[in-house]
Write a protein that holds these residues in place. Structure first.
Motif, PDB file in Angstrom:
ATOM      1  N   SER A  93      -4.514  -4.886  -5.915  1.00 14.43           N
ATOM      2  CA  SER A  93      -5.472  -4.940  -4.896  1.00 14.43           C
ATOM      3  C   SER A  93      -6.151  -6.253  -4.803  1.00 14.43           C
ATOM      4  O   SER A  93      -6.606  -6.680  -3.861  1.00 14.43           O
ATOM      5  CB  SER A  93      -6.498  -3.856  -5.221  1.00 14.43           C
ATOM      6  OG  SER A  93      -6.513  -3.281  -6.526  1.00 14.43           O
ATOM      7  N   LEU A  94      -5.898  -6.937  -5.786  1.00  9.19           N
ATOM      8  CA  LEU A  94      -6.479  -8.511  -5.645  1.00  9.19           C
ATOM      9  C   LEU A  94      -5.701  -9.077  -4.785  1.00  9.19           C
ATOM     10  O   LEU A  94      -6.200  -9.903  -4.070  1.00  9.19           O
ATOM     11  CB  LEU A  94      -6.441  -8.993  -7.023  1.00  9.19           C
ATOM     12  CG  LEU A  94      -7.838  -8.631  -7.994  1.00  9.19           C
ATOM     13  CD1 LEU A  94      -7.552  -9.363  -9.411  1.00  9.19           C
ATOM     14  CD2 LEU A  94      -9.161  -9.040  -7.270  1.00  9.19           C
ATOM     15  N   LEU A 126       4.079   6.086  -5.470  1.00  7.75           N
ATOM     16  CA  LEU A 126       4.201   5.951  -6.656  1.00  7.75           C
ATOM     17  C   LEU A 126       3.968   7.397  -7.378  1.00  7.75           C
ATOM     18  O   LEU A 126       4.326   7.808  -8.136  1.00  7.75           O
ATOM     19  CB  LEU A 126       3.133   4.845  -7.430  1.00  7.75           C
ATOM     20  CG  LEU A 126       3.748   4.502  -8.820  1.00  7.75           C
ATOM     21  CD1 LEU A 126       5.080   4.106  -8.766  1.00  7.75           C
ATOM     22  CD2 LEU A 126       2.654   3.344  -9.392  1.00  7.75           C
ATOM     23  N   LEU A 134       2.240   1.792  -3.373  1.00 10.72           N
ATOM     24  CA  LEU A 134       1.115   2.458  -4.076  1.00 10.72           C
ATOM     25  C   LEU A 134       0.971   4.159  -4.139  1.00 10.72           C
ATOM     26  O   LEU A 134       0.886   4.761  -5.039  1.00 10.72           O
ATOM     27  CB  LEU A 134      -0.169   1.797  -4.031  1.00 10.72           C
ATOM     28  CG  LEU A 134      -0.356   0.299  -4.378  1.00 10.72           C
ATOM     29  CD1 LEU A 134      -1.656  -0.205  -4.039  1.00 10.72           C
ATOM     30  CD2 LEU A 134      -0.618   0.421  -6.110  1.00 10.72           C
ATOM     31  N   LYS A 135       1.002   4.255  -2.724  1.00  4.88           N
ATOM     32  CA  LYS A 135       1.084   5.659  -2.209  1.00  4.88           C
ATOM     33  C   LYS A 135       2.222   6.400  -2.909  1.00  4.88           C
ATOM     34  O   LYS A 135       2.093   7.504  -3.427  1.00  4.88           O
ATOM     35  CB  LYS A 135       1.106   5.594  -0.770  1.00  4.88           C
ATOM     36  CG  LYS A 135      -0.155   5.949   0.071  1.00  4.88           C
ATOM     37  CD  LYS A 135      -0.224   6.175   1.386  1.00  4.88           C
ATOM     38  CE  LYS A 135      -1.422   5.442   2.167  1.00  4.88           C
ATOM     39  NZ  LYS A 135      -1.053   5.163   3.355  1.00  4.88           N
ATOM     40  N   GLU A 176      -6.893  -8.162  -1.450  1.00  6.59           N
ATOM     41  CA  GLU A 176      -8.118  -8.898  -1.103  1.00  6.59           C
ATOM     42  C   GLU A 176      -7.796 -10.225  -0.799  1.00  6.59           C
ATOM     43  O   GLU A 176      -8.308 -10.834   0.099  1.00  6.59           O
ATOM     44  CB  GLU A 176      -9.042  -8.879  -2.265  1.00  6.59           C
ATOM     45  CG  GLU A 176     -10.376  -9.476  -2.014  1.00  6.59           C
ATOM     46  CD  GLU A 176     -11.324  -8.562  -1.183  1.00  6.59           C
ATOM     47  OE1 GLU A 176     -11.046  -7.386  -0.775  1.00  6.59           O
ATOM     48  OE2 GLU A 176     -12.073  -9.298  -0.548  1.00  6.59           O
ATOM     49  N   GLU A 229       0.699  -1.163   0.027  1.00  6.02           N
ATOM     50  CA  GLU A 229       0.116  -0.022  -0.147  1.00  6.02           C
ATOM     51  C   GLU A 229       0.785   1.319  -0.071  1.00  6.02           C
ATOM     52  O   GLU A 229       0.365   2.089  -0.944  1.00  6.02           O
ATOM     53  CB  GLU A 229      -1.001   0.122   1.140  1.00  6.02           C
ATOM     54  CG  GLU A 229      -2.207  -0.865   0.921  1.00  6.02           C
ATOM     55  CD  GLU A 229      -3.148  -0.931   2.091  1.00  6.02           C
ATOM     56  OE1 GLU A 229      -2.859  -0.360   3.251  1.00  6.02           O
ATOM     57  OE2 GLU A 229      -4.370  -1.547   1.787  1.00  6.02           O
ATOM     58  N   VAL A 272      -2.013  -1.890 -10.584  1.00  9.83           N
ATOM     59  CA  VAL A 272      -2.774  -1.574  -9.508  1.00  9.83           C
ATOM     60  C   VAL A 272      -3.979  -2.765  -9.103  1.00  9.83           C
ATOM     61  O   VAL A 272      -4.184  -3.073  -7.883  1.00  9.83           O
ATOM     62  CB  VAL A 272      -3.439  -0.391  -9.672  1.00  9.83           C
ATOM     63  CG1 VAL A 272      -4.605  -0.094  -8.701  1.00  9.83           C
ATOM     64  CG2 VAL A 272      -2.453   0.894  -9.875  1.00  9.83           C
TER      65      VAL A 272
END
Lengths: 469, 469
Positions: free
Chosen positions: B408-409, B379, B376-377, B412, B373, B404
């Motif tokens: 996120s998968l 990036l 991702l932030k 999950e 996460e 992305v």
């Protein structure tokens, strides 16, 4: 003591009576409520699925019919007092769907016939071999054939269609081999057994087909089209709920996709039974039922994606409203297009008309995919500019992660829907769905509203030209 | 003609013989190859699953045992020449697993007993009512009870456990009601039928338990742990393949998750059978088999996500290598952690030791989620800077959409793996898994390499302190 309501007392060993303790009183209450709940559930099944109640009555009717054999002396004596086998056949063979009943009837008759012939043959050989070898030959043959037939039940292609037949084969062969009759009497016994089975199976087949028949094919057909409808509704519902705060879809609709997830076994067994059924309603004998299984599998692959979509929509990460609004339009548009394709596919399957609009709708869906992809592209190049957002604000990626995920899952669902359309097309071709008449086509267009009539007319014309060529 | 190999000739009606046309020759070849293929597949089943072959031999043995009744006169006469029922019982009741056999035996015995008692009662009432009403009472009772019992087979809780019993109830009741015997003879018949069923079921139970028993519980246990292993491998494999060009996972490993997708029906029926089984191996009677079904459902929800992950990994959109490399580290790390949790859960389930490392591993997985996460932030805030990329290049969102989505998968999947760990914990508690001995714990640590021993020791100590409190 008055005013405390009903009182519960039990007698205990020392002769006095005392109040039941709270726990056991609850125990009794719980038992009563459990039993009540059971009957409530049973009642609900009976009311919601009248077909099942009718089936139960049909079993009663078939058994009453076959038991008449006991009361009519000439019939009873015609089968040598073996009317028992006819009753047994009815109980064991009568199934919910016509296909399952037919499959069991054919299996029972074939298994008995084969085993009977083989049994009589082995008996003859054994009787020629002399008294010493007779039991050895008989025992060995029972052992070998039972082992081989049991093994055949593990082979998938046999298990799917002839499992019951293999069991009946073992049963009949063992009974004939070990029974101490001489060959002449065996013939008589085989004759009686076959005629009682014939009586039992004919009563079953007549009862199941004449009174409110439940066709496995129709059930499969309805299962698949209902699942398509449910998938379409739950896709629409969950996307709408995510992007709009005032949309409230019922849980039942949202969870509709789960029916598709869990119907693999049902679809496969129904397809296997449907293959035994004669022409009925809209379906000819030889209707491509196995293609329905492929459509079901394709539908399930959509459902997997919707499951993942639901999961990522429930994630905690919050998306700023401004992006949600901006993206929402494209996502909702795409999900509407996909669910419209699903709905139309359901219509095609249920009406069994040639799919005329599907290609066009798939194209529309694809252009919605393209628009969503463009929106994704533009997002980082040109910062979103709306009244709410500060002009020129740069999107930070992490804020839109859930949106990006939802978008790409929607795109994946669109791709899988297209594949599903392909599978439905194969069914339409193999089953030779009828072309829509001009009137029906017009009716369909009117009910869709006027905005797309021009386009669809062109589409229809193009299709008709193609069909002529 | 020589040199053309084997020649195929058939005689035709005009007396000449001619060569078989190419097509029918191919037809014959195809038939031969089809039959050959069938036997090859059968052979493969026999070789790959020796348990199934053994089951077939067991059926042969049980049938040979029961047919001995025909050869031993005192036994044969003891059951009034009704040894046929014993053979029938063996054929119908003998199933692959011990649980299924026991369930059928209990169902058959109970169904027969209940229907027998009721049948004799109804017979007595009817005989008191006079000759005119007798057939009416009998017919009505058959109709009503057959309808009710058939309906009960539609109620899920009864269908799962007593379906066969309900059928046997209908069968026995109809046979007794319609048979023309007087009540005294009925008792004798009921006695014979019950004793033959007792003989048949005892032979089945003994054969199935004594020779290489196949326990439904063990099968369920293995099915679940194997599915966990497969899921773990295919998660690892597909992420590694996506991010690294020189990783080549076999298709069989990649598709492993599909086993979990399709095993719902098998799990449920095995759990239902396992509940009938006595204590065996590591399992006590009353082992929480229904919790295994929940673990299976939880596992399936992971599998749905892996399915979606596979789909989005196969999408056409290409991701620039530099981002792939940058993200790959985090994604591969997370997928490694998740699959390690899955593997460890499989070990916990299969060894039935208290899960000591799981909490720690789940925490590690969560921190990997956090890192991903953060990546991702970062990036969009700080453009990726590597040797290959131009320094300061701004990421366009569309380039990283697939990444992305994959991320996120994976997040999950991690969340669902955590839920799975919870479900396994419930099993561990309800089934009272043993605590690991100190030696085993040490062994486990050694095999994992030295880097985490300190941490795990602390974890273990904390767990032990907790257990003492």
């Amino acid at each position: 003591m008055a005013g405390r309501g009903v009182e519960w007392r039990i007698n205990v060993a020392d002769g006095t009576s005392r109040e039941l303790e709270a726990e056991s009183r609850f125990g009794l209450q719980r038992f009563v409520s459990k039993v009540g709940g059971f009957f409530q559930r049973a009642w609900r099944i009976g009311v919601n699925e009248p077909k099942k109640s009718i089936h139960c009555v049909k079993v009663g009717v078939a058994l009453s019919l076959v038991s008449l054999f006991y009361y009519m002396r000439p019939l009873y004596e015609g089968v040598g007092g073996n009317a028992m086998w006819a009753v047994m056949t009815v109980v064991v063979v009568f199934e919910y769907t016509v296909g399952a009943t037919l499959s069991k009837c054919v299996n029972r008759a074939t298994g008995t016939l084969l085993a009977g012939a083989l049994g009589v043959g082995v008996h003859w050989v054994a009787s020629q071999a002399g008294e010493r070898f007779e039991p050895i030959i008989l025992q060995t043959s029972v052992f070998l054939l039972a082992t081989a037939a049991t093994f055949s039940r593990f082979i998938p292609s046999i298990k799917a269609r002839f499992d019951y037949g293999a069991m009946i084969f073992i049963l009949t062969f063992s009974l004939i081999s070990v029974s101490g009759y001489r060959v002449e009497k065996l013939f008589e016994m085989a004759h009686h057994r076959l005629s009682t089975i014939a009586i039992g199976t004919s009563i079953c087949i007549i009862t199941t087909i004449v009174f409110f028949p439940v066709w496995a094919g129709t059930e499969l057909h309805n299962l698949i089209t209902n699942n398509m409808d449910k998938l379409s509704d739950s896709l629409d519902g969950c996307v709408a709920d995510y992007f709009s705060s005032n949309s409230q879809t019922s849980d039942k609709t949202l969870q509709g996709y789960k029916c598709a997830l869990n119907s693999k076994a049902a679809e496969e067994s129904l397809a296997n039974f449907a293959r035994w059924e004669p022409a009925h309603g809209k379906f000819n004998f030889g209707h491509p039922w196995l293609e329905y299984v492929k459509v079901g599998a394709s539908l399930r692959s959509c459902a997997y994606c919707i499951e993942a979509l639901n999961g990522s929509m429930n994630s905690k990460a919050k998306v700023p409203d401004v992006f949600k609004k901006h993206f929402g339009n494209f996502c909702v548009r795409l999900s509407n297009k996909s669910s419209a394709v699903l709905k139309e596919l359901a219509v095609v399957m249920s009406t069994m008309k040639k799919p005329t609009k599907i290609d066009f709708m798939v194209e529309e869906m694809k252009s919605a995919v393209q628009e969503l992809e463009n929106a994704l592209k533009s997002l980082s190049k040109q910062p979103v500019q709306t009244a709410e957002a500060k002009v020129g604000e740069v999107v930070t990626l992490v804020e839109v992660v859930p949106l990006v995920t939802v978008s790409s899952l929607l795109i994946e669902i669109a791709a899988r829907t297209e594949k599903l359309a392909g599978a439905v097309n194969v069914v339409a071709e193999k089953a030779e769905f009828e072309a829509e008449t001009a009137e029906e086509a017009k009716k369909g267009q009117k009910s869709k509203g006027g905005n797309k009539i021009g386009q669809e007319d062109e589409e229809d014309k193009a299709m008709k030209t193609l069909q002529k060529v």
